[in-house]
Motif scaffolding. Sequence first.
Motif, mmCIF file in Angstrom:
data_model
loop_
_atom_site.group_PDB
_atom_site.id
_atom_site.type_symbol
_atom_site.label_atom_id
_atom_site.label_comp_id
_atom_site.label_asym_id
_atom_site.label_seq_id
_atom_site.Cartn_x
_atom_site.Cartn_y
_atom_site.Cartn_z
ATOM 1 N N LEU A 1 -6.570 13.333 -13.022
ATOM 2 C CA LEU A 1 -6.449 14.304 -11.945
ATOM 3 C C LEU A 1 -5.698 13.718 -10.756
ATOM 4 C CD1 LEU A 1 -10.022 15.909 -11.968
ATOM 5 C CD2 LEU A 1 -7.875 17.065 -12.517
ATOM 6 N N ILE A 2 -6.027 12.483 -10.403
ATOM 7 C CA ILE A 2 -5.351 11.837 -9.279
ATOM 8 C C ILE A 2 -3.884 11.588 -9.624
ATOM 9 C CG2 ILE A 2 -5.313 9.806 -7.797
ATOM 10 C CD1 ILE A 2 -8.329 9.552 -8.258
ATOM 11 N N THR A 3 -3.631 11.094 -10.840
ATOM 12 C CA THR A 3 -2.257 10.817 -11.250
ATOM 13 C C THR A 3 -1.428 12.089 -11.283
ATOM 14 O OG1 THR A 3 -2.960 8.905 -12.554
ATOM 15 C CG2 THR A 3 -0.823 9.861 -13.088
ATOM 16 N N SER A 4 -2.011 13.178 -11.778
ATOM 17 C CA SER A 4 -1.283 14.439 -11.838
ATOM 18 C C SER A 4 -0.900 14.925 -10.446
ATOM 19 C CB SER A 4 -2.135 15.489 -12.555
ATOM 20 O OG SER A 4 -1.482 16.739 -12.581
ATOM 21 N N ALA A 5 -1.844 14.835 -9.501
ATOM 22 C CA ALA A 5 -1.538 15.249 -8.127
ATOM 23 C C ALA A 5 -0.482 14.337 -7.508
ATOM 24 C CB ALA A 5 -2.814 15.243 -7.287
ATOM 25 N N HIS A 6 -0.607 13.034 -7.754
ATOM 26 C CA HIS A 6 0.378 12.091 -7.214
ATOM 27 C C HIS A 6 1.766 12.350 -7.781
ATOM 28 C CE1 HIS A 6 2.722 8.336 -7.426
ATOM 29 N NE2 HIS A 6 2.242 8.106 -6.221
ATOM 30 N N ALA B 1 -6.857 6.401 -1.278
ATOM 31 C CA ALA B 1 -8.272 6.537 -0.947
ATOM 32 C C ALA B 1 -9.069 7.054 -2.142
ATOM 33 C CB ALA B 1 -8.432 7.473 0.251
ATOM 34 N N LEU B 2 -8.502 7.993 -2.889
ATOM 35 C CA LEU B 2 -9.195 8.519 -4.059
ATOM 36 C C LEU B 2 -9.215 7.503 -5.194
ATOM 37 C CD1 LEU B 2 -7.855 12.174 -3.975
ATOM 38 C CD2 LEU B 2 -10.199 11.432 -3.588
ATOM 39 N N ARG B 3 -8.178 6.682 -5.307
ATOM 40 C CA ARG B 3 -8.203 5.604 -6.307
ATOM 41 C C ARG B 3 -9.359 4.646 -6.025
ATOM 42 N NH1 ARG B 3 -5.105 7.163 -10.581
ATOM 43 N NH2 ARG B 3 -2.921 7.468 -10.027
ATOM 44 N N ARG B 4 -9.517 4.307 -4.760
ATOM 45 C CA ARG B 4 -10.637 3.421 -4.409
ATOM 46 C C ARG B 4 -11.966 4.116 -4.679
ATOM 47 N NH1 ARG B 4 -6.958 2.317 -0.141
ATOM 48 N NH2 ARG B 4 -7.996 3.841 1.199
ATOM 49 N N PRO C 1 -20.393 9.617 1.562
ATOM 50 C CA PRO C 1 -19.625 10.863 1.592
ATOM 51 C C PRO C 1 -18.124 10.602 1.595
ATOM 52 C CG PRO C 1 -21.421 10.943 3.184
ATOM 53 C CD PRO C 1 -21.361 9.528 2.667
ATOM 54 N N LEU C 2 -17.407 11.449 0.859
ATOM 55 C CA LEU C 2 -15.957 11.377 0.818
ATOM 56 C C LEU C 2 -15.399 12.270 1.904
ATOM 57 C CD1 LEU C 2 -13.242 10.633 -0.522
ATOM 58 C CD2 LEU C 2 -13.578 12.593 -2.044
ATOM 59 N N GLN C 3 -14.596 11.713 2.806
ATOM 60 C CA GLN C 3 -14.012 12.476 3.897
ATOM 61 C C GLN C 3 -12.501 12.508 3.723
ATOM 62 O OE1 GLN C 3 -15.290 11.121 7.703
ATOM 63 N NE2 GLN C 3 -17.431 11.655 7.374
ATOM 64 N N LEU C 4 -12.026 13.639 3.259
ATOM 65 C CA LEU C 4 -10.589 13.866 3.137
ATOM 66 C C LEU C 4 -10.304 15.263 3.654
ATOM 67 C CD1 LEU C 4 -9.586 12.452 -0.363
ATOM 68 C CD2 LEU C 4 -9.019 11.508 1.870
ATOM 69 N N GLY C 5 -9.552 15.354 4.721
ATOM 70 C CA GLY C 5 -9.168 16.655 5.227
ATOM 71 C C GLY C 5 -7.949 17.172 4.502
#
Length: 537
Positions: A331-336, A488-491, A505-509
Amino acid sequence: AGWATRLAPSCRPLSQHVSPLGAWREATDEVKAWSERVQSELLTPLNVRLLGPLERREFPEAVPLPFVLLLGNHSSGKSSFINHVLGRTVQQTGVAPTDDGFTVIAPAARDADRDGASFVGDPSMGFSPLRAFGPGFLSHFKLKLRKDLQTKELMLVDSPGMIDSPEGQHTARGADAPARHGERGYDFLGVTRWLAEQADVVLLFFDPDKPGTTGETLGCLTHSLAGLEHKTHIVLNKVDTFAHIHDFARAYGALCWNLSKVIPRKDLPRIYTMFLPPHAVGGARKRAQAGVAEQAAGLSPLALALAELDHTREELIEKVHCAPERRIDNLITSAHDGTALLRMHSVVLEHLRAAYASAQFRSHSTVGGLVALAPVAGGGAVLWDWATLAEGGAIAGGAVALAGAALLHGSLSLATLRDELLSAEGLERAFRQSHSHVPRDEYTLSMWRRVRPRVAAAAEQLGLQALPKLGPEELARLNAVIDEQVPALRRRAGSARASASPLPPLQLGAPWLGDAAAPRAPTADAATGDSDPPPRL
């Protein structure tokens, strides 16, 4: 405050879970929610406006379980491998083709089968977008629910054996190219592309009898699996059928040679060479030969000599069982990758637009200056008694004539410039100049090969003079996703993998609310008249 800390949280914290897999599943839901926001609120609007390289479709409902897609020629051992991994016989096996459709195999409390129409029509299963491929495909798609499987948290998707038909004789198609149904009655490459994008692991099987690539395999490698190398694994199966070591070397070399012609890389990906043990469920094809006890047991001398391939087989099976962990990474790779492709597309288009706008501005400035000079020159000559009224009119008329000539010359020059910018050399030059500070590695070049046809098509369709402008704020938003949020999501994924305890908690705006999007006064570009200079990477 920093970019991340001063934003309102957009994802809820992980709750308590009994098992690590439950925590991992919720972390995956967090990433999926973020991916949907990036896709729907940032990438899709820009992609539609610039006719970008991303497929224009709605974000699909999530497939409930991670799944592994198996592709390959018929008789390459896909079904036998599936039975071996599942621990029970689910798929029919044999030398001749045994299935002409796609089969989804999922764990359940009891055995049951569902046909494609009812299965795809169930929104909770996540395969609803496949309805777009029509009834011809739905009649070749089915679901098998099976109990007592060794894989409890993932699904396997078996595919029909690839063939050498007119359908497979073409290479990669553009995103908007018409579907070619060929002999199957549906868009086989389109279906495999959709399934490969949603899959968490893709296995591409070859067998010793066909170590080359059939027509459909060629299309699959160049179209269906393009850009998905991070989750695709190539398998040379049934190596126990070789009678001599030089037969293995010949088949392996033939496979490498054929792959090198369709995979645009300097180095080939790893090829997993393996075979199933004779006691495996679904068994390997046994070839008993008289006079040799080991061969009578089902293995050739080569297979006995290559006992270390057992480790390769177990390694490949481990890839299958790691599909749940791969989902969050995919999912992260696809978005990247989607963001990176759209950024490259946008930056190159903006470079072309700015180059054409600059030339157009200079041409119009010259013509406007001559037109404005005509009455001033003629009237001034008469006013200062340098010429009679008739001579002053002639001077003004001459200036207007020069303006007309300049206008004609400018129009011809702009047409020539347009052809130069849209030529193959012009597009390559625009890429090099707009990405002069980006490392020219294989990743960047492979992205450019994927983007270049869409850049040419968008510039041709929209017209250089009418290309939408890419502002620095829009580029900053794309950069924020790639440079700040994805790491940040990879970490986050690494923390979820390392520990089963709840994560903070994950904080991503939203990726357009960071420091880069703060209001600022526009600056004028004297060369083009634009409010902002063209962005560069």
